[in-house]
Design a protein around this motif. Structure first.
Motif, PDB file in Angstrom:
ATOM      1  N   GLY A 308      -8.915 -12.101 -21.599  1.00 32.72           N
ATOM      2  CA  GLY A 308      -8.681 -11.962 -20.163  1.00 32.72           C
ATOM      3  C   GLY A 308      -9.821 -12.444 -19.277  1.00 32.72           C
ATOM      4  N   CYS A 309     -10.885 -13.034 -19.825  1.00 30.20           N
ATOM      5  CA  CYS A 309     -11.994 -13.530 -19.001  1.00 30.20           C
ATOM      6  C   CYS A 309     -11.561 -14.770 -18.222  1.00 30.20           C
ATOM      7  N   ASP A 310     -12.087 -14.897 -16.995  1.00 23.84           N
ATOM      8  CA  ASP A 310     -11.839 -16.098 -16.187  1.00 23.84           C
ATOM      9  C   ASP A 310     -12.796 -17.186 -16.642  1.00 23.84           C
ATOM     10  N   VAL A 314     -18.394 -19.894 -14.686  1.00 22.87           N
ATOM     11  CA  VAL A 314     -19.420 -20.084 -15.697  1.00 22.87           C
ATOM     12  C   VAL A 314     -20.481 -18.995 -15.643  1.00 22.87           C
ATOM     13  N   GLU A 315     -20.792 -18.488 -14.430  1.00 25.30           N
ATOM     14  CA  GLU A 315     -21.810 -17.436 -14.324  1.00 25.30           C
ATOM     15  C   GLU A 315     -21.368 -16.157 -15.021  1.00 25.30           C
ATOM     16  N   GLU A 316     -20.058 -15.888 -14.969  1.00 29.13           N
ATOM     17  CA  GLU A 316     -19.548 -14.683 -15.621  1.00 29.13           C
ATOM     18  C   GLU A 316     -19.457 -14.856 -17.127  1.00 29.13           C
ATOM     19  N   ILE A 317     -19.259 -16.085 -17.562  1.00 32.74           N
ATOM     20  CA  ILE A 317     -19.153 -16.342 -19.001  1.00 32.74           C
ATOM     21  C   ILE A 317     -20.532 -16.367 -19.642  1.00 32.74           C
ATOM     22  N   GLU A 318     -21.501 -17.048 -18.967  1.00 30.97           N
ATOM     23  CA  GLU A 318     -22.838 -17.211 -19.543  1.00 30.97           C
ATOM     24  C   GLU A 318     -23.734 -16.023 -19.174  1.00 30.97           C
ATOM     25  N   LYS A 319     -23.362 -14.853 -19.595  1.00 27.02           N
ATOM     26  CA  LYS A 319     -24.190 -13.670 -19.384  1.00 27.02           C
ATOM     27  C   LYS A 319     -24.040 -12.743 -20.594  1.00 27.02           C
ATOM     28  N   ASP A 320     -24.950 -11.751 -20.652  1.00 27.57           N
ATOM     29  CA  ASP A 320     -24.937 -10.803 -21.774  1.00 27.57           C
ATOM     30  C   ASP A 320     -24.960 -11.553 -23.108  1.00 27.57           C
ATOM     31  N   LEU A 321     -25.871 -12.510 -23.203  1.00 29.98           N
ATOM     32  CA  LEU A 321     -25.906 -13.384 -24.383  1.00 29.98           C
ATOM     33  C   LEU A 321     -26.669 -12.739 -25.541  1.00 29.98           C
TER      34      LEU A 321
END
Length: 752
Positions: A308-310, A314-321
């Motif tokens: 369900g991620c948008d 990209v900022e929301e995807i490339e976090k909590d790495l």
């Protein structure tokens, strides 16, 4: 953008513009002054001269002055010389797209260069693999994945060792990141050689991944890509989402410094747990060790993507790495880069390295190549952003290494250096480098790694991306400017001498014009043209790269050249006036029955032109004058004197072209016959001169016009061709005396 980047004028354009203004002002002032003075004298005189006649005569003199001072052949000669320079640079794999760039290269004071592929070989190979506190060396070279592998403290890790490591989740994620997070293609050609198509860093990582997971193409099919976030200059990383081991995983590869604050987890015993500061400290310490060994450090990270991620954010995807580790990539400096930078130092050219690598890596390469030392301050892209323009201008000259720099910041660096009076050459390869390439005095695009946009914006394209060829192009540019300077000195000395000849003969001595406007045009174009072009191919310049760059505000010609021009011009004017005088040219404007130069008092004088007796003994035994015969003699003498002046002036220039090969070195040091082009041009011009003079009675084809009538020449006695060269050679021997005698005494090293 490119449209906002102002294109600076080249040093040659500025110098020629100032030269044109100078010559125009001189011609205007001299012409107006002469006409005004003559008109005033006629107006205040006894009325014997008509003002209309005086005005008409002075108008013709003014035209002659303007014709004499304009170097009509200069544009043609410049084009030919710059074109030859373009050809010579192409031999060094430097393709000049804009002709004006040829000379500008010789004026360069600073070269701003990329590191990868320009100063280095662009043969990237992973040499270090760091993972969760463990570290391995990586063997092998080039793009062949079949050679080399991981090397531990006990030697190369075998298949069993790799199997044991593959049980670790972090190892599988890291090696899959290497094998999947790229867009390179690794291939083997028909000859068995391995190669790669794509970004060099991507290719090095892909080869490393192949060494562990096998064929990366097959690995990508087994773990299909779902989404991609392309690398950009702001994020300095590339991210991809692949369906891997039953889940969608984000795999990230890029500059670790740009990921600060994004790492929140690590993997311990195949479990994802929160990261601790001590883990980051170890990562930073190992990172710096690699960077200090001139390695480019590429950080590896991952994250499981929840449903369900948008994916568009990209900022929301490339976090909590999850921080996995990094690879250290070695790209050794080119062997020729060491010598090229040393040559730049001798030549007074600063080399500034502007790179996307981190500061430690950039500094290590800079120290190895002698661009900087251990104490040198490095400015990062982040620090550049925090600087205002004034602060940057205060530091830009002293800093030789810029790290983590974006294309926009490149443009600021170029502008700041130009504001300090520097002529800047800038290299670039990306689309975003185009504004900086346009703004630089010389934009240099990479022929191998460069994009089409960068190449279109650049003035020059390096076919092999080799820094050493930039230095060779700079050397060629300096030689070309020397040639331009030589033929400008040659042409302007002709112009100055012609103007002085007109002014002195008409204004001071009140003679008829010794040279017509047509003859001056012939001298400027036909006679001076071939020798000037020959000066443009002179190759004997000495060690041009052992001299500092010429000042940007130096004139063309400069003060030294102006002194030489007036010195040589004075010799040519005196010699030409002398020939005109002894040939009885002034008689035409003298009182009737004025004694000819060859007349001996108390003797009879017979005209050599028609055999008439001009001065004879009357019935009382006194010398008398036949006015009609004298008038015929004066007119014939003037025609011959004008022809002799025309001929000797040209021969002066043919000797002078030998002088202008160098302003300091003797012709005998250079080699009197070492420039074949000059020798041929002298023979050609001398042949034309003989045709114009001795062929004066030839009729032009398809017309009733004679050559002598067209050019105002008459046939000279053959013995004149002994006297005229002997007189004209004086300019050669006087200049040789100046070079050898004065320079020998005034220069401690004897030669300039």
């Amino acid at each position: 953008g490119i449209s906002s980047a102002e294109v600076p004028k080249t040093p040659l354009e500025v110098k020629l513009q100032s030269l044109g203004k100078f010559l125009g002002i001189v011609a205007l002032v001299v012409a107006v002054l002469l006409v005004t003075v003559k008109m005033v004298i006629a107006f205040l005189g006894d009325g014997s001269e008509s003002l209309v006649d005086v005005a008409s005569e002075q108008f013709m003199i003014a035209i002659a002055i303007f014709v004499a001072i304009v170097p009509e052949g200069l544009p043609i000669i410049l084009v030919i010389t710059l074109s030859l320079g373009m050809r010579n640079m192409a031999r060094h794999k430097a393709i000049v797209r804009k002709m004006k760039a040829v000379e500008t290269l010789g004026s360069t004071t600073i070269i701003c260069t990329d590191k990868t592929g320009t100063l280095t070989k662009n043969q990237m190979t992973v040499r270090r693999f760091f993972l969760g506190g463990d570290s391995w060396e990586v063997s092998g070279s080039g793009f062949n994945p079949a050679t080399g592998g991981l090397v531990g403290s006990d030697g190369k890790i075998d298949e069993d060792g790799l199997t044991n490591l593959s049980a670790r989740l972090d190892f599988r994620l890291a090696t899959s990141c290497l094998g999947l997070c790229h867009n390179s293609r690794i291939f083997k050609d028909e000859n068995g050689y391995w190669g790669a198509i794509g970004n060099p860093t991507d290719s090095a990582c892909a080869v490393m991944g192949w060494k562990i997971v096998g064929d990366v193409g097959i690995h990508a099919v087994r773990n299909p890509r779902q989404f991609e976030y392309f690398f950009d200059a702001t994020r300095k990383r590339m991210s991809v989402i692949h369906h891997w081991e039953g889940d969608d995983w984000l795999l990230v590869k890029g500059a670790g410094g740009m990921m600060d604050g994004l790492f929140t987890h690590k993997i311990v015993e195949n479990k994802v747990v929160p990261i601790e500061q001590s883990d980051l400290d170890v990562y930073i310490q190992e990172n710096r060790k690699c960077a200090a060994q001139s390695m480019r450090v590429i950080t590896l990270a991952a994250r499981k993507i929840p449903p369900g991620c948008d994916l568009d954010e990209v900022e929301e995807i490339e976090k909590d790495l999850i921080l996995l580790g990094f690879v250290g990539i070695n790209d050794p400096p080119r062997n020729e880069a060491y010598d090229a930078i040393a040559i730049c130092k001798r030549a007074g050219i600063q080399v500034k390295m502007i790179t996307g690598d981190q500061s430690t890596t950039a500094k290590a390469i800079g120290i190895e190549l002698a661009i900087c030392d251990e104490a040198h301050e490095i400015i990062s892209g982040k620090e550049l952003l925090e600087m205002d323009d004034d602060e940057l201008e205060s530091k830009v000259e002293d800093c030789n290494i810029y790290s983590r720099v974006t294309p926009d910041e490149k443009m600021r660096i170029v502008s700041s250096l130009q504001s300090k009076g520097h002529v800047v050459a800038m290299t670039g390869d990306g689309v975003n480098d185009a504004p900086a390439l346009t703004r630089a005095n010389i934009g240099i695009a990479m022929g191998i790694a460069g994009t089409d946009v960068a190449k279109d914006a650049a003035d020059m394209v390096l076919q092999d991306d080799n820094f050493a060829n930039i230095v060779k192009a700079v050397e060629e540019g300096r030689k070309i400017f020397n040639n331009i300077r030589n033929f400008v000195r040659y042409q302007i000395s002709t112009n100055v001498a012609a103007v002085a000849l007109i002014v002195i003969s008409t204004f001071v001595f009140q003679w008829e014009l010794p040279l017509t406007a047509t003859q001056i045009l012939v001298i400027n174009i036909l006679m001076d043209g071939p020798p000037a072009v020959a000066l443009g191919v002179e190759k004997r310049h000495g060690a041009v790269m052992d001299r500092p760059p010429r000042p940007t505000d130096e004139g063309l010609p400069d003060l030294k050249d102006m002194g030489i021009i007036f010195y040589l011009g004075a010799i040519m004017v005196i010699g030409t006036l002398m020939i005109f005088y002894v040939s009885d040219g002034p008689l035409i404007t003298s009182d009737t029955c004025t004694k000819p130069f060859a007349y001996i008092d108390g003797n009879e004088f017979i005209s050599p032109f028609n055999g008439e007796v001009v001065f004879y003994f009357d019935s009382n035994g006194n010398v008398a004058c036949d006015e009609q015969a004298w008038q015929v003699y004066a007119e014939s003498s003037f025609a011959q004197a004008r022809t002799a002046a025309f001929a000797v002036f040209i021969i002066f220039q043919l000797f002078n072209v030998m002088n202008c090969r160098s302003s300091s070195d003797s012709v005998f040091q250079l080699g009197a016959f070492s420039n074949t082009a000059i020798n041929l041009s002298v023979v050609f011009s001398m042949g034309l001169l003989l045709l114009f003079v001795q062929g004066a009675e030839l009729q032009l084809p398809f017309s009733d016009v004679y050559l002598g009538k067209l050019l105002h020449t008459t046939v000279l006695p053959w013995e004149s061709w002994i006297v005229l060269p002997a007189v004209a050679s004086v300019v050669f021997w006087f200049e040789e005396f100046r070079k050898i005698f004065f320079l020998d005494f005034l220069k401690p090293n004897k030669l300039i």
